[in-house]
Design a protein around this motif. Structure first.
Motif, PDB file in Angstrom:
ATOM      1  N   GLU A  91       2.348  42.003  30.921  1.00 21.88           N
ATOM      2  CA  GLU A  91       1.825  41.464  32.225  1.00 21.88           C
ATOM      3  C   GLU A  91       0.338  41.689  32.040  1.00 21.88           C
ATOM      4  O   GLU A  91       0.148  42.596  31.333  1.00 21.88           O
ATOM      5  CB  GLU A  91       2.313  41.914  33.601  1.00 21.88           C
ATOM      6  N   ARG A 113      -4.934  37.542  40.906  1.00 21.21           N
ATOM      7  CA  ARG A 113      -3.928  36.980  40.025  1.00 21.21           C
ATOM      8  C   ARG A 113      -3.024  37.903  39.232  1.00 21.21           C
ATOM      9  O   ARG A 113      -3.498  39.004  38.650  1.00 21.21           O
ATOM     10  CB  ARG A 113      -4.733  36.234  39.045  1.00 21.21           C
ATOM     11  N   SER A 155      -0.209  37.526  35.810  1.00 19.94           N
ATOM     12  CA  SER A 155      -0.006  36.698  34.847  1.00 19.94           C
ATOM     13  C   SER A 155       1.115  37.177  33.912  1.00 19.94           C
ATOM     14  O   SER A 155       0.926  38.722  33.696  1.00 19.94           O
ATOM     15  CB  SER A 155      -1.045  35.892  34.118  1.00 19.94           C
ATOM     16  N   TYR A 183       3.498  31.245  29.206  1.00 18.28           N
ATOM     17  CA  TYR A 183       2.575  31.867  30.007  1.00 18.28           C
ATOM     18  C   TYR A 183       2.790  31.564  31.562  1.00 18.28           C
ATOM     19  O   TYR A 183       2.966  30.318  31.864  1.00 18.28           O
ATOM     20  CB  TYR A 183       1.211  31.394  29.689  1.00 18.28           C
ATOM     21  N   TYR A 184       2.965  32.615  32.302  1.00 15.99           N
ATOM     22  CA  TYR A 184       2.943  32.306  33.707  1.00 15.99           C
ATOM     23  C   TYR A 184       1.790  33.061  34.555  1.00 15.99           C
ATOM     24  O   TYR A 184       1.568  34.452  34.174  1.00 15.99           O
ATOM     25  CB  TYR A 184       4.495  32.970  34.423  1.00 15.99           C
ATOM     26  N   CYS A 185       1.366  32.366  35.530  1.00 15.28           N
ATOM     27  CA  CYS A 185       0.162  32.994  36.238  1.00 15.28           C
ATOM     28  C   CYS A 185       0.494  32.333  37.781  1.00 15.28           C
ATOM     29  O   CYS A 185       0.965  31.292  38.091  1.00 15.28           O
ATOM     30  CB  CYS A 185      -1.035  32.504  35.824  1.00 15.28           C
TER      31      CYS A 185
END
Length: 118
Positions: free
Chosen positions: A7, A22, A24, A84-86
């Motif tokens: 992360e 944020r 991610s 990729y996750y955000c």
């Protein structure tokens, strides 16, 4: 299937910290177990950088260039996919907080830190 998850922007237990709005995750996935198949390459990288952990922000561009051939060798061997996750949405943060808590409580015997297998 094997997953290596890391992360960025995690403020620990203070997930709603306005200074880091944020959160991610980067996820490497592979059908092969990198921990079992790339031990020798990993040790070679550790020797090259003089550290037990690989952190791009500490290595800088020059350090990454030095180990790039070894990283490429791992990629070719493992055929990783990258996701990729955000999120910056506070409603999603509760889910990510729960997800992060579950990941952090995974037992060391079954899943090393930042590594999940299913």
């Amino acid at each position: 299937m094997y997953f290596h998850i890391d992360e960025a922007g995690n403020t620990g237990n203070n997930l709603f910290d306005s200074a880091q709005p944020r959160l991610s995750y980067g996820v490497l996935s592979s059908l092969r177990n990198v921990d079992a198949l790339c031990t020798d390459i990993h040790k070679e990288i550790q020797r090259e950088i003089g550290d037990g952990q690989i952190h791009a922000n500490q290595l800088g561009f020059g350090g990454l260039v030095r180990i790039a051939p070894l990283l490429i060798e791992i990629q070719r061997k493992m055929e990783f996919d990258f996701d990729y996750y955000c999120t910056a949405n506070a409603k999603n943060m509760g889910y990510l907080k729960l997800s992060n808590r579950l990941l952090s409580q995974t037992g060391d015997e079954t899943c090393p830190r930042n590594t999940l297998s299913a």
